[in-house]
Design an enzyme around this catalytic site. Sequence first.
Site, PDB file in Angstrom:
ATOM      1  N   HIS A   1      40.609   4.570  35.792  1.00  0.00           N
ATOM      2  CA  HIS A   1      41.746   4.674  36.710  1.00  0.00           C
ATOM      3  C   HIS A   1      41.402   5.706  37.791  1.00  0.00           C
ATOM      4  O   HIS A   1      40.837   6.763  37.485  1.00  0.00           O
ATOM      5  CB  HIS A   1      42.994   5.126  35.943  1.00  0.00           C
ATOM      6  CG  HIS A   1      44.210   5.251  36.803  1.00  0.00           C
ATOM      7  ND1 HIS A   1      44.933   4.156  37.230  1.00  0.00           N
ATOM      8  CD2 HIS A   1      44.826   6.350  37.322  1.00  0.00           C
ATOM      9  CE1 HIS A   1      45.944   4.580  37.981  1.00  0.00           C
ATOM     10  NE2 HIS A   1      45.906   5.896  38.052  1.00  0.00           N
TER      11      HIS A   1
ATOM     12  N   GLU B   1      33.824   7.680  39.870  1.00  0.00           N
ATOM     13  CA  GLU B   1      34.109   6.587  38.935  1.00  0.00           C
ATOM     14  C   GLU B   1      32.816   5.966  38.432  1.00  0.00           C
ATOM     15  O   GLU B   1      32.648   5.716  37.231  1.00  0.00           O
ATOM     16  CB  GLU B   1      34.951   5.500  39.619  1.00  0.00           C
ATOM     17  CG  GLU B   1      36.410   5.827  39.811  1.00  0.00           C
ATOM     18  CD  GLU B   1      37.149   4.655  40.450  1.00  0.00           C
ATOM     19  OE1 GLU B   1      36.939   3.503  40.016  1.00  0.00           O
ATOM     20  OE2 GLU B   1      37.934   4.893  41.393  1.00  0.00           O
TER      21      GLU B   1
END
Length: 222
Positions: free
Chosen positions: A125, A195
């Site tokens: 996320h 990420e």
Amino acid sequence: MRGARRVAARATAETKPKGKVAVFVSGGGSNLRALHAAMEDGRVNAQVAVVVSNIPSCGGVEWSKERGIPTLTYPPKKGEEGLTPDDLVAELQAAGVEYVLLAGYLRLIPPQLCRAYEDKMLNVHPALLPAFGGKGMHGHHVHEAVVASGARFSGPTVHFVNEEFDKGKIVAQRHVDVKPGMDADDVAASVLAEEHLVFAHVAAAQAATGVEIGRASCRERV
């Protein structure tokens, strides 16, 4: 002695067969490509066995097809025939999938899949959960909310998946500075770079050890 143990552990990791993973995407698939690259260069002892998307025309699916990676569509568009949740689980298990990685997948996971891959399904996320999570908080919406809030930090979170958006147990986070003058695009670029790193790192740990890093709650809806 410690050095010998490290060599033995390294040898075990090198001889362990590559685990098969399913990667779920809804967009361009930059995290999919980063995970695949980490698998190709040996950082993650796994291989992408299948890619699943709710948007069969998205960039992640097209990229997968170009490389001969099998793809599945779930869920089908309203009014069209397609895989049921039970069908999806059966397809993944038939492909030998051991772990599921959600890499920008924007649909809620069905309870059947949550049960079948309990403690073996991870999501990345683009914010520091529990802040800026939940229904509707995805992609650029997240980064716009971060900037509007005046937060000084953001970053990706990797967490186990349950039936609620972004509510599974947190496994890892990395942070980036949100500096004065940065807009949502600037924050998005900084977070995305992290990420790619943190998701591959967690995937490598899971593939290498098979140890439960945490426990997500998979519950039937009432």
